[in-house]
Each structure stands twice: as C-alpha cells, then as structure tokens.
Design an enzyme around this catalytic site. Structure first.
Site, PDB file in Angstrom:
ATOM      1  N   TYR A   1      -8.735  -7.695  -6.776  1.00 20.65           N
ATOM      2  CA  TYR A   1     -10.172  -7.965  -6.848  1.00 20.65           C
ATOM      3  C   TYR A   1     -10.404  -9.397  -7.336  1.00 20.65           C
ATOM      4  CZ  TYR A   1     -15.079  -7.482  -8.222  1.00 20.65           C
ATOM      5  OH  TYR A   1     -16.426  -7.652  -8.362  1.00 20.65           O
TER       6      TYR A   1
ATOM      7  N   LYS B   1     -12.003 -12.634  -5.057  1.00 17.06           N
ATOM      8  CA  LYS B   1     -13.183 -13.409  -5.425  1.00 17.06           C
ATOM      9  C   LYS B   1     -12.886 -14.909  -5.408  1.00 17.06           C
ATOM     10  CE  LYS B   1     -15.964  -9.977  -5.965  1.00 17.06           C
ATOM     11  NZ  LYS B   1     -17.024  -9.747  -4.959  1.00 17.06           N
TER      12      LYS B   1
ATOM     13  N   PRO C   1     -21.307 -13.245 -11.841  1.00 15.77           N
ATOM     14  CA  PRO C   1     -21.848 -12.374 -12.881  1.00 15.77           C
ATOM     15  C   PRO C   1     -20.754 -11.753 -13.735  1.00 15.77           C
ATOM     16  CG  PRO C   1     -22.514 -11.671 -10.652  1.00 15.77           C
ATOM     17  CD  PRO C   1     -21.381 -12.625 -10.520  1.00 15.77           C
TER      18      PRO C   1
ATOM     19  N   SER D   1     -18.542   0.092 -11.837  1.00 12.81           N
ATOM     20  CA  SER D   1     -19.038  -0.588 -13.033  1.00 12.81           C
ATOM     21  C   SER D   1     -19.800   0.322 -13.981  1.00 12.81           C
ATOM     22  CB  SER D   1     -19.936  -1.771 -12.631  1.00 12.81           C
ATOM     23  OG  SER D   1     -19.196  -2.723 -11.922  1.00 12.81           O
TER      24      SER D   1
END
Length: 251
Positions: A79, A83, A106, A121
C-alpha cells in the site's frame, strides 16, 4: 485498501499506478479540467527507517522508501509503495501534459461517512474500543513503523481538498494531518472517555508515550487553511457514533 493481496505487485501497486494514469488521461481528453486533486496518503511519507531519538518532523519532502519496503515487506508495505509510485507517475504525467496537479496526503481519516459498509480504516481506528485483536495489531504496526499515529477528521480533509482546488497558487504535495498521537496516549484517552468499552491500557504499558515523529501540515496551514478538529475529543465523537450505527460498536 487491499492489505492481503496474493500478488501485491500486480493487485495493489500496478493497479494504483495504471488506475491513476487512466483517470488523468480522461481529464486531459475532457479538455475542461482545470486542476486534478490526487488523494495519496501519509503512507507515502512515513514508510522509511527512522533515526534514533524523538521529535523528528516529516513534511512533504519526505518519501517512503520503496526499496526498503520491498525488502522488509513490513505489514501493508505494498500500500505504501503503491502510493509513492502512483504520486510520482501522476506528477510526471501532469508535467508532460501540462495539467495542474495537487496531491493531498491524508493521515488516518476519522469520522462519519455515508457508507454503510466499511473495510479498513474505520474498524482499525475503533479497534481499541471493539477489542478486535487483528485490527489493534494494525494500529501497533503503524505506531511502530511510523513513530506516531497521525489523524485528521474527514470534514477537515474534504475542506482541505476544496481549499486546494480553489487556491490558485497551490502546487505540489500537501500533508493533511491535524493531530499526532501515540498508541499509549490514544488508549489512555479512549479508556477514560468511553469507559463502557473496557479498553485494555495495560497492553501498551511498555510502548513509548512520547512522540517520535510529527507529520507536519505546516505547508497547508501556511497557505491559509485552518483545521477545525484539533484534539482527540473532537475527532473521535463522530466515528464512535458511526461505529455504533454500523453495528461495529455496541451502544
């Protein structure tokens, strides 16, 4: 946010890059898009070996270390890598095509959403209250790997994206995080505020209460943005009520 992919390189990393570029190509073809606001993550900022000691500040100049992550394969590594590579591919595309690009990174985004099904999340951020051991381990991993648990309320994140879309001078990356905490501090806060959930603070007794790392939003604030949710008490109210409405938390 696929943390358990069988083939992370193809299922997470390649898809993130190709999907982002597909969307940006569509923006160019449309001919009416003035600016692209790309959502990345602090996962693209803080996934790197940290020096010993405390009080390190990471800002937009910091990038997660792709080679380090691929070698160590620390939890959620793909992950983080996705990004970083997504951001860099988008930046190159924007430069070549002449399109305006602003990237928002964020922190853990906390608060209520319209979604009636949540996957990552929200259950992780509520895990100290639910006692979900697997999700608590995810929080422990973030705390250990990043040196802090940075957070932002979802309303502030949405407001920041609108602000950066409308601010003519905005450019480059912007970290969006209103609060840095530690796992020990978070557990102590939740145990005191939501006593009915019997948060196990003893589990984190040996973990540092002092922040090792601050994820800085100084660039965003310096350009005129103001966070409305700045303390744990404000940030958690909505997400606890949200968790109850979804059945993740009992009333």
């Amino acid at each position: 946010m696929n943390l358990n992919a069988e083939n992370p390189e193809k299922e997470v990393i390649e898809l993130a890059v190709s999907g982002t570029l597909n969307a940006m190509r569509s923006c160019v073809r449309a001919g009416t898009v003035k600016r692209v606001i790309l959502t990345s993550s602090v996962a693209a900022v803080a996934g790197r070996p940290l020096p010993l000691g405390d009080s390190h500040v990471l800002d937009e100049e910091s990038w997660s270390d792709v080679e380090y992550l691929r070698v160590t394969k620390a939890g959620g590594w793909a992950y983080n890598v996705s990004k970083v590579l997504m951001e860099k591919a988008a930046r190159t595309f924007a430069q070549d095509s002449g399109i305006s690009l602003v990237t928002v990174c964020p922190a853990f985004t906390v608060g209520e959403a319209p979604a009636t099904i949540v996957h990552t999340s929200v259950p992780v951020i509520l895990s100290l209250l639910t006692g979900d051991d697997e999700k608590i381990r995810s929080l422990e991993l973030v705390d250990r790997a990043s040196g802090s648990i940075p957070m932002v309320h979802v309303h502030d994140l949405c407001r920041a994206k609108i602000f950066l879309a409308e601010e003519e001078a905005a450019s480059g990356r912007y970290i969006c995080s209103s609060l840095d905490t530690t796992l020990a501090e978070l557990a102590t806060f939740l145990a005191a505020k939501y006593q009915q959930y019997n948060v196990n603070t003893d589990r984190f007794g040996g973990r540092p209460e002092k922040l090792r790392v601050c994820i800085s939003s100084a660039k965003l604030i310096g350009e005129g943005f103001e966070f409305r949710y700045k303390v744990l008490d404000e940030i958690y109210d909505d997400v606890v009520n949200y968790g109850r409405s979804l059945g993740i938390l009992p009333y």
